[in-house]
Design a protein around this motif. Structure first.
Motif, PDB file in Angstrom:
ATOM      1  N   ASP A  12      31.023 -24.557 -55.929  1.00  7.84           N
ATOM      2  CA  ASP A  12      30.096 -25.612 -56.087  1.00  7.84           C
ATOM      3  C   ASP A  12      30.830 -26.864 -56.976  1.00  7.84           C
ATOM      4  OD1 ASP A  12      28.656 -24.639 -54.245  1.00  7.84           O
ATOM      5  OD2 ASP A  12      26.822 -24.242 -55.547  1.00  7.84           O
ATOM      6  N   ILE A  13      31.383 -26.454 -58.013  1.00 11.14           N
ATOM      7  CA  ILE A  13      31.957 -27.333 -59.259  1.00 11.14           C
ATOM      8  C   ILE A  13      33.149 -28.263 -58.675  1.00 11.14           C
ATOM      9  CG2 ILE A  13      33.686 -25.751 -60.131  1.00 11.14           C
ATOM     10  CD1 ILE A  13      32.855 -26.758 -62.803  1.00 11.14           C
ATOM     11  N   LEU A  14      33.627 -27.771 -57.250  1.00  8.80           N
ATOM     12  CA  LEU A  14      34.731 -28.480 -56.689  1.00  8.80           C
ATOM     13  C   LEU A  14      33.976 -29.349 -55.543  1.00  8.80           C
ATOM     14  CD1 LEU A  14      37.672 -26.221 -57.057  1.00  8.80           C
ATOM     15  CD2 LEU A  14      37.017 -28.150 -58.307  1.00  8.80           C
ATOM     16  N   THR A  15      33.130 -28.529 -54.570  1.00  7.18           N
ATOM     17  CA  THR A  15      32.726 -29.233 -53.394  1.00  7.18           C
ATOM     18  C   THR A  15      31.945 -30.248 -53.769  1.00  7.18           C
ATOM     19  OG1 THR A  15      31.453 -27.330 -53.178  1.00  7.18           O
ATOM     20  CG2 THR A  15      33.237 -27.322 -52.064  1.00  7.18           C
ATOM     21  N   ILE A  16      30.864 -29.957 -54.577  1.00  8.76           N
ATOM     22  CA  ILE A  16      29.687 -31.170 -54.820  1.00  8.76           C
ATOM     23  C   ILE A  16      30.389 -32.401 -55.409  1.00  8.76           C
ATOM     24  CG2 ILE A  16      27.824 -31.688 -56.076  1.00  8.76           C
ATOM     25  CD1 ILE A  16      26.762 -28.806 -55.756  1.00  8.76           C
ATOM     26  N   PRO A  17      31.329 -32.558 -56.458  1.00  9.82           N
ATOM     27  CA  PRO A  17      31.801 -33.482 -56.813  1.00  9.82           C
ATOM     28  C   PRO A  17      32.662 -34.252 -55.959  1.00  9.82           C
ATOM     29  CG  PRO A  17      31.972 -31.969 -58.718  1.00  9.82           C
ATOM     30  CD  PRO A  17      31.541 -31.412 -57.207  1.00  9.82           C
ATOM     31  N   LEU A  18      33.238 -33.543 -54.879  1.00  6.69           N
ATOM     32  CA  LEU A  18      34.193 -33.953 -53.760  1.00  6.69           C
ATOM     33  C   LEU A  18      33.293 -34.947 -52.978  1.00  6.69           C
ATOM     34  CD1 LEU A  18      36.947 -34.079 -52.605  1.00  6.69           C
ATOM     35  CD2 LEU A  18      36.634 -31.990 -51.322  1.00  6.69           C
ATOM     36  N   LEU A  19      32.139 -34.387 -52.492  1.00  8.18           N
ATOM     37  CA  LEU A  19      31.167 -34.925 -51.788  1.00  8.18           C
ATOM     38  C   LEU A  19      30.536 -36.344 -52.276  1.00  8.18           C
ATOM     39  CD1 LEU A  19      28.307 -33.233 -49.848  1.00  8.18           C
ATOM     40  CD2 LEU A  19      27.702 -35.511 -50.802  1.00  8.18           C
ATOM     41  N   ILE A  20      30.107 -36.406 -53.765  1.00  9.57           N
ATOM     42  CA  ILE A  20      29.847 -37.405 -54.261  1.00  9.57           C
ATOM     43  C   ILE A  20      30.904 -38.399 -54.307  1.00  9.57           C
ATOM     44  CG2 ILE A  20      28.934 -38.271 -56.483  1.00  9.57           C
ATOM     45  CD1 ILE A  20      27.503 -35.469 -56.997  1.00  9.57           C
ATOM     46  N   ILE A  21      32.125 -38.210 -54.846  1.00  8.10           N
ATOM     47  CA  ILE A  21      33.098 -39.120 -54.664  1.00  8.10           C
ATOM     48  C   ILE A  21      33.479 -39.676 -53.577  1.00  8.10           C
ATOM     49  CG2 ILE A  21      35.508 -39.532 -55.512  1.00  8.10           C
ATOM     50  CD1 ILE A  21      34.891 -37.374 -57.838  1.00  8.10           C
ATOM     51  N   GLY A  22      33.336 -38.704 -52.395  1.00  8.81           N
ATOM     52  CA  GLY A  22      33.660 -39.370 -51.100  1.00  8.81           C
ATOM     53  C   GLY A  22      32.776 -40.386 -50.746  1.00  8.81           C
ATOM     54  N   PHE A  23      31.357 -40.329 -51.136  1.00  6.63           N
ATOM     55  CA  PHE A  23      30.366 -41.343 -50.646  1.00  6.63           C
ATOM     56  C   PHE A  23      30.743 -42.584 -51.504  1.00  6.63           C
ATOM     57  CE2 PHE A  23      26.333 -43.329 -51.415  1.00  6.63           C
ATOM     58  CZ  PHE A  23      25.833 -43.507 -50.100  1.00  6.63           C
ATOM     59  N   VAL A  24      31.200 -42.457 -52.688  1.00  5.33           N
ATOM     60  CA  VAL A  24      31.376 -43.496 -53.619  1.00  5.33           C
ATOM     61  C   VAL A  24      32.621 -44.297 -52.919  1.00  5.33           C
ATOM     62  CG1 VAL A  24      32.171 -44.480 -55.775  1.00  5.33           C
ATOM     63  CG2 VAL A  24      30.546 -42.770 -55.737  1.00  5.33           C
ATOM     64  N   TYR A  25      33.796 -43.586 -52.673  1.00  6.82           N
ATOM     65  CA  TYR A  25      34.739 -44.081 -51.850  1.00  6.82           C
ATOM     66  C   TYR A  25      34.261 -44.908 -50.601  1.00  6.82           C
ATOM     67  CZ  TYR A  25      39.204 -43.861 -49.216  1.00  6.82           C
ATOM     68  OH  TYR A  25      40.100 -44.392 -48.572  1.00  6.82           O
ATOM     69  N   ALA A  26      33.638 -44.244 -49.819  1.00 13.30           N
ATOM     70  CA  ALA A  26      33.278 -44.772 -48.534  1.00 13.30           C
ATOM     71  C   ALA A  26      32.533 -46.105 -48.742  1.00 13.30           C
ATOM     72  CB  ALA A  26      32.453 -43.847 -47.654  1.00 13.30           C
ATOM     73  N   ALA A  27      31.831 -46.110 -49.742  1.00 11.40           N
ATOM     74  CA  ALA A  27      30.867 -47.155 -49.852  1.00 11.40           C
ATOM     75  C   ALA A  27      31.334 -48.486 -50.603  1.00 11.40           C
ATOM     76  CB  ALA A  27      29.723 -46.905 -50.850  1.00 11.40           C
ATOM     77  N   PHE A  28      32.645 -48.210 -51.517  1.00 11.15           N
ATOM     78  CA  PHE A  28      33.388 -49.345 -52.130  1.00 11.15           C
ATOM     79  C   PHE A  28      34.774 -49.382 -51.767  1.00 11.15           C
ATOM     80  CE2 PHE A  28      29.847 -47.868 -54.706  1.00 11.15           C
ATOM     81  CZ  PHE A  28      28.933 -49.019 -54.697  1.00 11.15           C
ATOM     82  N   ILE A  29      35.542 -48.418 -51.509  1.00  9.90           N
ATOM     83  CA  ILE A  29      37.023 -48.599 -51.360  1.00  9.90           C
ATOM     84  C   ILE A  29      37.249 -48.599 -49.771  1.00  9.90           C
ATOM     85  CG2 ILE A  29      39.169 -47.483 -52.052  1.00  9.90           C
ATOM     86  CD1 ILE A  29      37.571 -48.667 -54.173  1.00  9.90           C
ATOM     87  N   ALA A  30      36.804 -47.459 -49.095  1.00 11.45           N
ATOM     88  CA  ALA A  30      37.553 -47.463 -47.680  1.00 11.45           C
ATOM     89  C   ALA A  30      37.351 -48.384 -46.801  1.00 11.45           C
ATOM     90  CB  ALA A  30      36.882 -46.197 -47.244  1.00 11.45           C
ATOM     91  N   ASP A  31      38.514 -48.640 -45.822  1.00 14.22           N
ATOM     92  CA  ASP A  31      38.253 -49.508 -44.727  1.00 14.22           C
ATOM     93  C   ASP A  31      37.988 -48.798 -43.500  1.00 14.22           C
ATOM     94  OD1 ASP A  31      40.538 -48.619 -44.562  1.00 14.22           O
ATOM     95  OD2 ASP A  31      41.975 -50.319 -44.946  1.00 14.22           O
ATOM     96  N   TRP A  32      37.862 -47.630 -43.461  1.00 15.75           N
ATOM     97  CA  TRP A  32      37.767 -46.868 -41.980  1.00 15.75           C
ATOM     98  C   TRP A  32      36.323 -46.334 -41.860  1.00 15.75           C
ATOM     99  CZ3 TRP A  32      41.653 -44.588 -45.147  1.00 15.75           C
ATOM    100  CH2 TRP A  32      41.340 -43.401 -45.712  1.00 15.75           C
ATOM    101  N   THR A  33      35.596 -46.604 -43.117  1.00 15.92           N
ATOM    102  CA  THR A  33      34.114 -45.816 -42.995  1.00 15.92           C
ATOM    103  C   THR A  33      33.160 -46.772 -43.782  1.00 15.92           C
ATOM    104  OG1 THR A  33      32.539 -43.974 -43.032  1.00 15.92           O
ATOM    105  CG2 THR A  33      34.477 -44.329 -44.552  1.00 15.92           C
ATOM    106  N   PHE A  34      31.982 -46.418 -44.005  1.00 12.56           N
ATOM    107  CA  PHE A  34      31.053 -47.272 -44.668  1.00 12.56           C
ATOM    108  C   PHE A  34      30.191 -46.572 -45.135  1.00 12.56           C
ATOM    109  CE2 PHE A  34      30.641 -47.997 -40.181  1.00 12.56           C
ATOM    110  CZ  PHE A  34      28.884 -47.570 -40.333  1.00 12.56           C
ATOM    111  N   ALA A  35      29.099 -46.778 -45.989  1.00  9.16           N
ATOM    112  CA  ALA A  35      28.374 -46.110 -46.724  1.00  9.16           C
ATOM    113  C   ALA A  35      27.401 -45.096 -45.698  1.00  9.16           C
ATOM    114  CB  ALA A  35      27.394 -46.782 -47.690  1.00  9.16           C
ATOM    115  N   ALA A  36      26.739 -45.815 -44.658  1.00  7.19           N
ATOM    116  CA  ALA A  36      25.892 -45.215 -43.974  1.00  7.19           C
ATOM    117  C   ALA A  36      26.576 -44.083 -42.848  1.00  7.19           C
ATOM    118  CB  ALA A  36      25.195 -46.288 -42.962  1.00  7.19           C
ATOM    119  N   ASP A  37      27.741 -44.470 -42.819  1.00  4.03           N
ATOM    120  CA  ASP A  37      28.552 -43.417 -41.685  1.00  4.03           C
ATOM    121  C   ASP A  37      29.049 -42.313 -42.615  1.00  4.03           C
ATOM    122  OD1 ASP A  37      29.790 -42.584 -39.505  1.00  4.03           O
ATOM    123  OD2 ASP A  37      31.828 -43.361 -40.238  1.00  4.03           O
ATOM    124  N   SER A  38      29.148 -42.541 -43.974  1.00  2.00           N
ATOM    125  CA  SER A  38      29.568 -41.535 -44.922  1.00  2.00           C
ATOM    126  C   SER A  38      28.477 -40.641 -44.966  1.00  2.00           C
ATOM    127  CB  SER A  38      29.971 -41.982 -46.352  1.00  2.00           C
ATOM    128  OG  SER A  38      29.952 -41.060 -47.275  1.00  2.00           O
TER     129      SER A  38
END
Length: 225
Positions: free
Chosen positions: A112-138
């Motif tokens: 969990d110490i790896l998978t949970i941060p990976l999930l949270i950071i993925g959501f932040v990435y989708a919300a503020f950085i990514a151009d192929w997805t967005f927060a709701a889709d994430s």
């Protein structure tokens, strides 16, 4: 070449990190965080001279070099393919998946110490950085990544009660947070094929699913983005 060098150094640490996790897992999130930061015990001189230890050490060093080369190649390819915009996020995603692959292959466990941060950071990435997805889709992708294997487990529990472990489900949820729903579906389909090929080659009816999911996610990222 700078990113390739960084990839080689970080890749060489992957077997070491996996070995550290193997020493204390399974564990709670807090205990795992403490243990992974704690310095390892020093071996005695007699232990260092043991033939079995030296053989294992040489094998470990070669595995570290191979992981370093693979990570270096992927880092170089990622910078060439994605460009330098958001490069830290992309390289973190790749390195995390490679580390999870090594740990699950070694331990049949995804911490969990790896998978949970990976999930949270993925959501932040989708919300503020990514151009192929967005927060709701994430968020939807994370939900689908979690509930799809849960439903599959419920439907097939009569045949294989250990079809998906908790770590596998959290890993798919994390990948869904990075990818969104559509790319997650592609990842799951590809991972099923890779896992089937892996089972045929190793002649086993069950095994670690995490490596197949992680490798599929890296392939999908390079193919679609």
């Amino acid at each position: 070449m700078f990113y390739a060098l960084i990839g080689f150094v970080l890749g060489c640490f992957i077997p070491y990190m996996a070995r550290r996790f193997a020493k204390f897992m399974p564990a709670t999130f807090a205990y795992a965080l403490v243990e992974i930061c704690r310095a390892g015990k020093r071996l005695s001189a007699q232990k260092r001279q043991d033939k079995r230890y030296r053989k294992l050490k040489n094998k470990f060093l070669w595995r570290s070099v191979v992981c370093g080369l693979v990570t270096s190649a992927l880092f170089f390819a990622a910078v060439w393919h994605f460009g330098e915009y958001g490069v830290v996020w992309h390289l973190f995603f790749i390195w995390s998946l490679l580390l999870l692959t090594e740990i699950d292959w070694r331990m049949f466990l995804l911490p969990d110490i790896l998978t949970i941060p990976l999930l949270i950071i993925g959501f932040v990435y989708a919300a503020f950085i990514a151009d192929w997805t967005f927060a709701a889709d994430s968020a939807l992708g994370a939900g689908v990544g979690y509930f799809m294997p849960v439903l599959a487990t419920l439907l097939l529990v009569w045949k294989n009660k250990d079809m998906f472990g908790g770590g596998d489900i959290k890993l798919l949820a994390a990948i869904g947070a990075w990818f969104g729903v559509e790319k997650l579906i592609y990842t799951i389909l590809l991972s099923v094929v890779i896992f089937a090929v892996q089972s045929l080659i190793l002649r086993q009816r069950s095994g670690a699913y995490g490596p197949a999911a992680a490798i599929s996610a890296i392939v999908i990222a390079f193919y679609f983005f």
